[in-house]
Design an enzyme around this catalytic site. Structure first.
Site, PDB file in Angstrom:
ATOM      1  N   ASP A 142       0.825  -1.213   0.000  1.00  0.00           N
ATOM      2  CA  ASP A 142       0.000   0.000   0.000  1.00  0.00           C
ATOM      3  C   ASP A 142       0.855   1.258   0.000  1.00  0.00           C
ATOM      4  O   ASP A 142       0.510   2.254  -0.647  1.00  0.00           O
ATOM      5  CB  ASP A 142      -0.950   0.010   1.198  1.00  0.00           C
ATOM      6  N   SER A 180     -12.298  -0.896  -6.459  1.00  0.00           N
ATOM      7  CA  SER A 180     -11.719  -1.010  -5.128  1.00  0.00           C
ATOM      8  C   SER A 180     -11.823   0.342  -4.433  1.00  0.00           C
ATOM      9  O   SER A 180     -11.755   1.390  -5.076  1.00  0.00           O
ATOM     10  CB  SER A 180     -10.255  -1.411  -5.254  1.00  0.00           C
ATOM     11  N   LYS A 224      -8.622  -3.294   7.896  1.00  0.00           N
ATOM     12  CA  LYS A 224      -8.444  -4.033   6.651  1.00  0.00           C
ATOM     13  C   LYS A 224      -8.314  -5.519   6.945  1.00  0.00           C
ATOM     14  O   LYS A 224      -7.530  -5.927   7.791  1.00  0.00           O
ATOM     15  CB  LYS A 224      -7.200  -3.546   5.918  1.00  0.00           C
TER      16      LYS A 224
END
Length: 162
Positions: A38, A83, A110
């Site tokens: 990420d 997403s 998450k």
């Protein structure tokens, strides 16, 4: 940072993210954590915002997931399965809320897993709906038909009675 250095870093990030996408989505063999991945994507996104002339429609920031695998039938989603954007700070949450004042949302930690789009169809003359198709996210436009696999998951109902 000069535009030349930014361009070099963008190319490096796109290559690195592409490699990690292949490892994660296609080979089921990730080498880095979701958080590390990420951060790479966030860095690339920031460069592409700062240098929009270096943005590219083929950038990993413009794609979702991996390509559908050949072992399952490839099916087009009725609506692209996109997403959500990751956020890493309270400030980013506030920015999202400011841009989307009328949005309804739920915030969760998450949890990594597989995204599935499940289609239920109403039975003619009845109130019941029956599970007819389950697709993976795939590349957001086309997913893999995993209907038979999903039907084996006990907490996914085969029928709904609204």
């Amino acid at each position: 940072m000069s535009q030349t250095n930014a361009k070099e870093r963008i190319i490096q990030l796109r290559h690195e993210i592409g490699r990690h996408n292949d490892l994660y989505y296609n080979q089921d063999a990730p080498e880095i954590s979701d958080a590390a991945y990420d951060l790479l994507v966030k860095e690339l996104r920031n460069f592409e915002r700062q240098y929009p002339e270096l943005a590219d429609k083929d950038s990993p920031t413009q794609k979702v997931g991996g390509a559908p695998q050949s072992t399952f039938a490839k099916v087009e989603h009725a609506v692209p399965m996109l997403s959500l954007q990751d956020v890493f700070s309270q400030e980013e949450v506030q920015q999202f809320l400011a841009k989307n004042p009328d949005a309804l949302y739920c915030v969760e930690d998450k949890v990594d897993g597989l995204s599935i789009s499940i289609l239920y169809q109403k039975l003619e003359g009845k109130n019941d709906c029956v599970l007819v198709r389950a697709l993976t996210r795939g590349d957001s436009r086309f997913g893999e038909d995993v209907t038979e696999n999903v039907k084996t998951i006990s907490n996914i109902p085969r029928r709904l009675n609204p």
